[in-house]
Motif scaffolding. Sequence first.
Motif, PDB file in Angstrom:
ATOM      1  N   HIS A  22      66.418 101.252  24.000  1.00 28.50           N
ATOM      2  CA  HIS A  22      67.541 100.464  24.497  1.00 28.50           C
ATOM      3  C   HIS A  22      67.194  99.792  25.818  1.00 28.50           C
ATOM      4  N   ALA A  23      66.546 100.528  26.712  1.00 29.04           N
ATOM      5  CA  ALA A  23      66.164  99.954  28.003  1.00 29.04           C
ATOM      6  C   ALA A  23      65.211  98.781  27.824  1.00 29.04           C
ATOM      7  N   LEU A  24      64.271  98.908  26.909  1.00 29.33           N
ATOM      8  CA  LEU A  24      63.298  97.839  26.669  1.00 29.33           C
ATOM      9  C   LEU A  24      63.958  96.641  25.990  1.00 29.33           C
ATOM     10  N   LEU A  25      64.845  96.912  25.052  1.00 30.09           N
ATOM     11  CA  LEU A  25      65.571  95.819  24.401  1.00 30.09           C
ATOM     12  C   LEU A  25      66.456  95.079  25.405  1.00 30.09           C
ATOM     13  N   SER A  26      67.077  95.827  26.293  1.00 32.03           N
ATOM     14  CA  SER A  26      67.909  95.213  27.312  1.00 32.03           C
ATOM     15  C   SER A  26      67.074  94.310  28.214  1.00 32.03           C
ATOM     16  N   GLY A  27      65.880  94.774  28.578  1.00 37.78           N
ATOM     17  CA  GLY A  27      64.986  93.953  29.381  1.00 37.78           C
ATOM     18  C   GLY A  27      64.594  92.677  28.666  1.00 37.78           C
ATOM     19  N   ALA A  28      64.340  92.787  27.369  1.00 43.13           N
ATOM     20  CA  ALA A  28      63.982  91.607  26.579  1.00 43.13           C
ATOM     21  C   ALA A  28      65.138  90.610  26.536  1.00 43.13           C
ATOM     22  N   ALA A  29      66.350  91.113  26.344  1.00 41.04           N
ATOM     23  CA  ALA A  29      67.516  90.236  26.284  1.00 41.04           C
ATOM     24  C   ALA A  29      67.732  89.526  27.617  1.00 41.04           C
ATOM     25  N   HIS A  30      67.609  90.252  28.711  1.00 42.09           N
ATOM     26  CA  HIS A  30      67.805  89.660  30.027  1.00 42.09           C
ATOM     27  C   HIS A  30      66.711  88.650  30.359  1.00 42.09           C
ATOM     28  N   ALA A  31      65.557  88.764  29.709  1.00 41.34           N
ATOM     29  CA  ALA A  31      64.475  87.797  29.910  1.00 41.34           C
ATOM     30  C   ALA A  31      64.610  86.583  28.984  1.00 41.34           C
ATOM     31  N   GLY A  32      65.686  86.544  28.199  1.00 46.85           N
ATOM     32  CA  GLY A  32      65.961  85.375  27.380  1.00 46.85           C
ATOM     33  C   GLY A  32      65.470  85.433  25.954  1.00 46.85           C
ATOM     34  N   ALA A  33      65.030  86.598  25.495  1.00 48.94           N
ATOM     35  CA  ALA A  33      64.550  86.704  24.115  1.00 48.94           C
ATOM     36  C   ALA A  33      65.703  86.506  23.134  1.00 48.94           C
ATOM     37  N   GLU A  34      65.402  85.843  22.026  1.00 49.11           N
ATOM     38  CA  GLU A  34      66.351  85.742  20.911  1.00 49.11           C
ATOM     39  C   GLU A  34      66.062  86.792  19.854  1.00 49.11           C
TER      40      GLU A  34
END
Length: 273
Positions: A22-34
């Motif tokens: 979850h922490a890694l996915l959250s980081g990806a989302a905040h970095a603009g990943a789709e």
Amino acid sequence: MRVAAIQMVSGVSAEANLRQAHALLSGAAHAGAELAVLPEYFCLLGRRDTDKLAVQEAFGGNGGAIQLFLADAARELGLWIVGGTLPLSTPELVHVRNSTLVFTPGGQCVARYDKIHLFRFDNGHERYDESRVLEPGREPVMFDLPSRDGHRWRVGLSVCYDLRFPELYRAYAARGAELLLVPSAFTHTTGQAHWEVLVRARAIENLAYVAAPAQGGLHENGRRTWGHSMLVDPWGVVLQTLAEGAGVVLGELDAARLQVARQQLPALEHRVL
């Protein structure tokens, strides 16, 4: 489209692994990943192969804790999430499928791929035989992902050892695949020898992007995985990579770049066999 390949060093606690995911996915989302793609066995790398059986889930319906986690994370973060692999039940319950599930940003599961090729390796020091616990899948699976820029990406699913069987990826290319996903847990031995050349070869021969998230490091169970999660473009150029440890590998997929590569070198049109 910005894509994230998530690298993990999963342990023997499914709950702890989901927290890290979850922490890694959250980081990806905040970095603009789709789109974010988790590695094979993201939810558990147990002390024994049979530990998968204890966390197996029936597919669909109300699902189980892992499927609910993926659906909830996709909704919360507004991400397309490809759930590496998780163990899904078979009728006899003594084997499981090693399955990849795809969730939309609305939390809907829109694709399931069961790993077709099961890893076996014995060099006298390391021994693996996935067929003792896993039942192989039978069918290639693709899905469409409409990105925010209006392009509809055709995506082919595969897992780890599948990477050694180019006919699977050629079949995807023949059906219009533009992005190939390879969530993996390559051993350090085989990864050091073959990982990068195999990932880049699948991109080059199919003129497609490849996102290959992996397990990468020394695990609680004593296993060491190779890592080197990477994103590769249709010309075989490694866009981003991460050697070891948990983290997020981010890169941009450019539909125009893919079209130019296929126009300049129309190898897919020249295929005879």
